[in-house]
Design a protein around this motif. Sequence first.
Motif, PDB file in Angstrom:
ATOM      1  N   ARG A 227       3.875   8.827 -10.537  1.00 44.05           N
ATOM      2  CA  ARG A 227       3.090   8.819 -11.783  1.00 44.05           C
ATOM      3  C   ARG A 227       2.512  10.196 -12.069  1.00 44.05           C
ATOM      4  NH1 ARG A 227      -1.970   9.115 -12.567  1.00 44.05           N
ATOM      5  NH2 ARG A 227      -2.512   8.549 -10.452  1.00 44.05           N
ATOM      6  N   LYS A 228       1.921  10.827 -11.062  1.00 44.69           N
ATOM      7  CA  LYS A 228       1.332  12.157 -11.256  1.00 44.69           C
ATOM      8  C   LYS A 228       2.410  13.172 -11.627  1.00 44.69           C
ATOM      9  CE  LYS A 228      -2.607  11.337  -8.257  1.00 44.69           C
ATOM     10  NZ  LYS A 228      -3.196  11.559  -6.933  1.00 44.69           N
TER      11      LYS A 228
ATOM     12  N   ASN B 130       2.513   1.627  -3.438  1.00 42.19           N
ATOM     13  CA  ASN B 130       1.551   2.125  -4.417  1.00 42.19           C
ATOM     14  C   ASN B 130       1.288   3.616  -4.232  1.00 42.19           C
ATOM     15  OD1 ASN B 130       0.987  -0.066  -6.126  1.00 42.19           O
ATOM     16  ND2 ASN B 130      -0.275  -0.997  -4.549  1.00 42.19           N
ATOM     17  N   ALA B 131       1.226   4.078  -3.002  1.00 45.88           N
ATOM     18  CA  ALA B 131       1.023   5.510  -2.753  1.00 45.88           C
ATOM     19  C   ALA B 131       2.199   6.318  -3.298  1.00 45.88           C
ATOM     20  CB  ALA B 131       0.836   5.767  -1.257  1.00 45.88           C
ATOM     21  N   LYS B 132       3.414   5.830  -3.087  1.00 44.73           N
ATOM     22  CA  LYS B 132       4.602   6.535  -3.591  1.00 44.73           C
ATOM     23  C   LYS B 132       4.649   6.491  -5.115  1.00 44.73           C
ATOM     24  CE  LYS B 132       7.170   5.785   0.613  1.00 44.73           C
ATOM     25  NZ  LYS B 132       8.143   4.959   1.326  1.00 44.73           N
TER      26      LYS B 132
ATOM     27  N   ASP C 156       2.116   6.298  -7.068  1.00 45.30           N
ATOM     28  CA  ASP C 156       1.059   7.190  -7.546  1.00 45.30           C
ATOM     29  C   ASP C 156       1.554   8.638  -7.594  1.00 45.30           C
ATOM     30  OD1 ASP C 156      -1.674   7.449  -8.488  1.00 45.30           O
ATOM     31  OD2 ASP C 156      -2.080   8.492  -6.593  1.00 45.30           O
ATOM     32  N   VAL C 157       2.298   9.050  -6.589  1.00 48.09           N
ATOM     33  CA  VAL C 157       2.874  10.404  -6.584  1.00 48.09           C
ATOM     34  C   VAL C 157       3.842  10.556  -7.752  1.00 48.09           C
ATOM     35  CG1 VAL C 157       4.417  11.975  -5.321  1.00 48.09           C
ATOM     36  CG2 VAL C 157       2.572  10.784  -4.106  1.00 48.09           C
TER      37      VAL C 157
ATOM     38  N   LYS D  88       0.836  -1.203   0.000  1.00 50.82           N
ATOM     39  CA  LYS D  88       0.000   0.000   0.000  1.00 50.82           C
ATOM     40  C   LYS D  88       0.873   1.257   0.000  1.00 50.82           C
ATOM     41  CE  LYS D  88      -3.693   2.281   2.518  1.00 50.82           C
ATOM     42  NZ  LYS D  88      -4.565   2.278   3.696  1.00 50.82           N
ATOM     43  N   ASP D  89       1.914   1.268   0.824  1.00 52.21           N
ATOM     44  CA  ASP D  89       2.837   2.410   0.865  1.00 52.21           C
ATOM     45  C   ASP D  89       3.555   2.583  -0.471  1.00 52.21           C
ATOM     46  OD1 ASP D  89       2.145   2.883   3.509  1.00 52.21           O
ATOM     47  OD2 ASP D  89       3.947   1.932   4.335  1.00 52.21           O
TER      48      ASP D  89
END
Length: 162
Positions: free
Chosen positions: A148-149, A141-143, A145-146, A138-139
């Motif tokens: 990717r953006k 994926n959150a990183k 995602d940042v 989960k951590d």
Amino acid sequence: MEVNMSEKQLGEAIRNFVWNIVEIHSCLDAIHKTWAELLGISEPQWLILTAIDELDKGDGVSGVDVSTRLRVHPAFVTTQTKSLEKSGLLTRMPSSTDARFVLMSLTPLARTEIAKLSGKRDTLNASIFSTLGAGALKDLNAKLDVIRKNAERAVRRLAADV
């Protein structure tokens, strides 16, 4: 905790990250190609089926939603889904609320064929992610995602500069 890095160390860390992503992408492509071959379809068609499977909440999925998820042109999704429809793996129906949109759903055949692969897919995913717990994943994926953006913004800036 933020660790101070020299510009050289940061550059090396970024290069290592990029190459790791390239290598992971290559491995995932090979995996997707194998799943596709088992169904007698192309890798892009496999990705379209999995995107529809993931996005469909019971009413079908628009080609625009699939193209957005896969980051491909909607016309590509249209041509590929017509082929998948002919092979009996999905249905395409005009939207009841807006006839300009075609909504796609997996057929029972597609669901059956994908289900046949689920055990192998679960085993493969377990081997890939076995050293990560749910929290670490989960951590991560959150990183990602940042990143990717930030990468999407960088692509837009680069396109504006060219």
